[in-house]
Design an enzyme around this catalytic site. Structure first.
Site, PDB file in Angstrom:
ATOM      1  N   ASP A  11       7.761  26.461  28.910  1.00 32.10           N
ATOM      2  CA  ASP A  11       7.923  25.432  29.933  1.00 32.10           C
ATOM      3  C   ASP A  11       7.989  26.094  31.306  1.00 32.10           C
ATOM      4  OD1 ASP A  11       8.407  23.122  31.294  1.00 32.10           O
ATOM      5  OD2 ASP A  11      10.288  22.632  30.308  1.00 32.10           O
ATOM      6  N   ASP A 101       2.720  21.113  32.145  1.00 32.38           N
ATOM      7  CA  ASP A 101       3.439  22.375  32.351  1.00 32.38           C
ATOM      8  C   ASP A 101       4.220  22.853  31.137  1.00 32.38           C
ATOM      9  OD1 ASP A 101       5.269  20.329  32.409  1.00 32.38           O
ATOM     10  OD2 ASP A 101       6.370  21.060  34.148  1.00 32.38           O
ATOM     11  N   GLU A 102       3.965  22.307  29.956  1.00 30.31           N
ATOM     12  CA  GLU A 102       4.688  22.782  28.767  1.00 30.31           C
ATOM     13  C   GLU A 102       3.837  22.617  27.518  1.00 30.31           C
ATOM     14  OE1 GLU A 102       8.133  20.507  27.488  1.00 30.31           O
ATOM     15  OE2 GLU A 102       7.496  18.833  28.761  1.00 30.31           O
TER      16      GLU A 102
END
Length: 447
Positions: A11, A101-102
């Site tokens: 993350d 974003d993860e």
């Protein structure tokens, strides 16, 4: 489930704010927020003052007078998010991206190439930092749920590996809000019965939890509290629905608020469906009231829809029904639309004008096809000149844009493209004859 801890959850830390600090070095180590009227994202320096996403800009400035607001570089967010996921993919093909974003990754089959899961996680962090200049936190565990929790514990810019022999001792000491599915409403209900940690939640019976939270949430949290999570990674997962929502703050439940907001949401959803030729049969709306209580209403149609006006009108009908069932609720704080049961292979049946009451809402009616052709013309103009070049008047003028559409699109999972065919029903010599053809709209009329 594997006996070893081989599931990674990576993350990127305070992603949007970190990108802004990367692009503008003078912002590093300063409290910054992406947005303006509403905080879309905040740096860790700003979070230290209590600033967080979803907060009004005025409230954020009161908490942190030195806060710097930046507008946001959405194309850079997409570019750097993709690059970070690509780094993870260099170690294993089993990557399940869950947002910009993860992502999860399963490294069980590549330890002989790159080392232990902990060493692989460390290598990912080093490469993202050295190649992209961004901090990333990674959790390593035996299950997806525990790996995600471990990455949260690792923040900011850290690495946590959960030993399979110490899973419950690690898990049960943590605050309950770290669990997947525990939001503000659930947290408030758990607080009311004195549950603050995952260990305290684990001691409750499943029956007590289902009574408090409902069957689905109660069963899920009871299992996750004991790290029972059999879910496998889905590397090529595609969206099975398309949706959009708008947080309104506190607005009166009146037509002047509801109609333009739903039209704007329908425009966003229908545009995505048309782009991939994936109309859907089930339309669902969600209405959240001032006390954060939400209600949903849905309808399943005979024919799939992807036209903006039709979707907006169906949503309006559903919202009116929801409000009619709750006459005491005069304030709304959120509206949402989603379309599910998406078509894999779209065969649109054109309909004869029979004067039916709901004919204007039928995708295959003359009116429905004219609206579809107009939407496709709008799509082509936007593809060439940008989203703001053209739109529906009332939505553009009156809808509440608390969050830019470019920011929302970053969170939308990709829809798989589907082929489109239209089944044309023609009247010839008294007989109904069907044939398949490719639909190519040629004219756009005003209606």
């Amino acid at each position: 489930m594997a006996a070893a801890a081989t599931i990674l959850h990576a993350d990127l830390d305070a992603f949007y704010a970190s990108v802004e600090q990367l692009l503008e070095p003078s912002l590093r180590s300063k409290p910054i927020a992406v947005g303006g009227g509403v905080v879309l994202a905040a740096s860790y320096e700003a979070k230290a003052f209590g600033v967080h996403g979803g907060m009004s800009g005025r409230e954020a400035r009161q908490l942190c007078p030195q806060l710097v607001f930046v507008g946001g570089h959405f194309s850079d967010y997409q570019r750097l998010g993709d690059a970070a996921i690509k780094v993870i993919g260099d170690f294993t093909p089993l990557v399940e991206r869950i947002s910009i974003d993860e992502a999860f990754a399963d490294v069980a089959g590549c330890t002989h190439l790159f080392g232990t899961p902990a060493e692989i996680a460390a290598s990912i962090r080093w490469r993202v930092r050295s190649e992209l200049g961004l901090p990333i936190s990674v959790g390593v565990a035996r299950t997806k749920h525990l790996a995600k929790i471990a990455s949260q514990v690792a923040k900011p810019d850290g690495l946590v590996v959960v030993d399979p022999d110490a899973e419950l001792s690690f898990l049960h000491e943590l605050p309950v809000e770290l669990m997947w599915g525990v939001g503000p409403v659930t947290r408030t209900r758990l607080d009311a019965i004195g549950v603050a940690t995952i260990g305290q939640l684990a001691k409750l019976s499943e029956r007590s939890l289902t009574h408090l939270l409902g069957p689905a949430a109660g069963e899920k949290l009871a299992a996750l509290a004991w790290n029972r999570d059999p879910r496998q990674l889905k590397p090529h997962r595609r969206a099975r629905s398309a949706g959009a929502q708008s947080a309104l703050g506190r607005k009166p439940a009146i037509e002047q608020v509801i109609r333009p907001t739903l039209l704007h949401l329908a425009d966003r959803v229908a545009t995505r469906l048309r782009a991939k030729s994936r109309p859907g049969r089930t339309v669902t709306v969600r209405v959240r009231f001032a006390d954060l209580k939400s209600v949903t209403r849905s309808v399943t149609l005979d024919a799939p829809v992807c036209t903006t006006i039709v979707l907006a009108r169906l949503a309006e009908n559903l919202v009116r029904a929801a409000l009619a069932d709750h006459p005491g609720e005069k304030i709304i704080s959120l509206l949402a639309i989603s379309v599910s049961h998406l078509e894999e292979h779209w065969d649109l049946a054109l309909e004869l004008p029979l004067g039916l009451e709901d004919e204007a809402l039928r995708p295959g009616s003359p009116t429905g096809m004219a609206r579809w052709a107009a939407d496709r013309a709008i799509d082509r103009i936007r593809d060439r000149f940008g989203w703001e070049a053209i739109g529906y008047g009332s939505a553009a003028l009156e809808a509440i844009h608390s969050v830019p559409d470019a920011f929302r699109k970053l969170a939308e999972r990709e829809l798989k493209r589907s082929p489109v065919h239209v089944s044309v029903t023609a009247l010839r010599k008294g007989n109904l004859e069907s044939r398949a053809c490719e639909w190519r709209p040629r004219t756009v009329g005003l209606f």
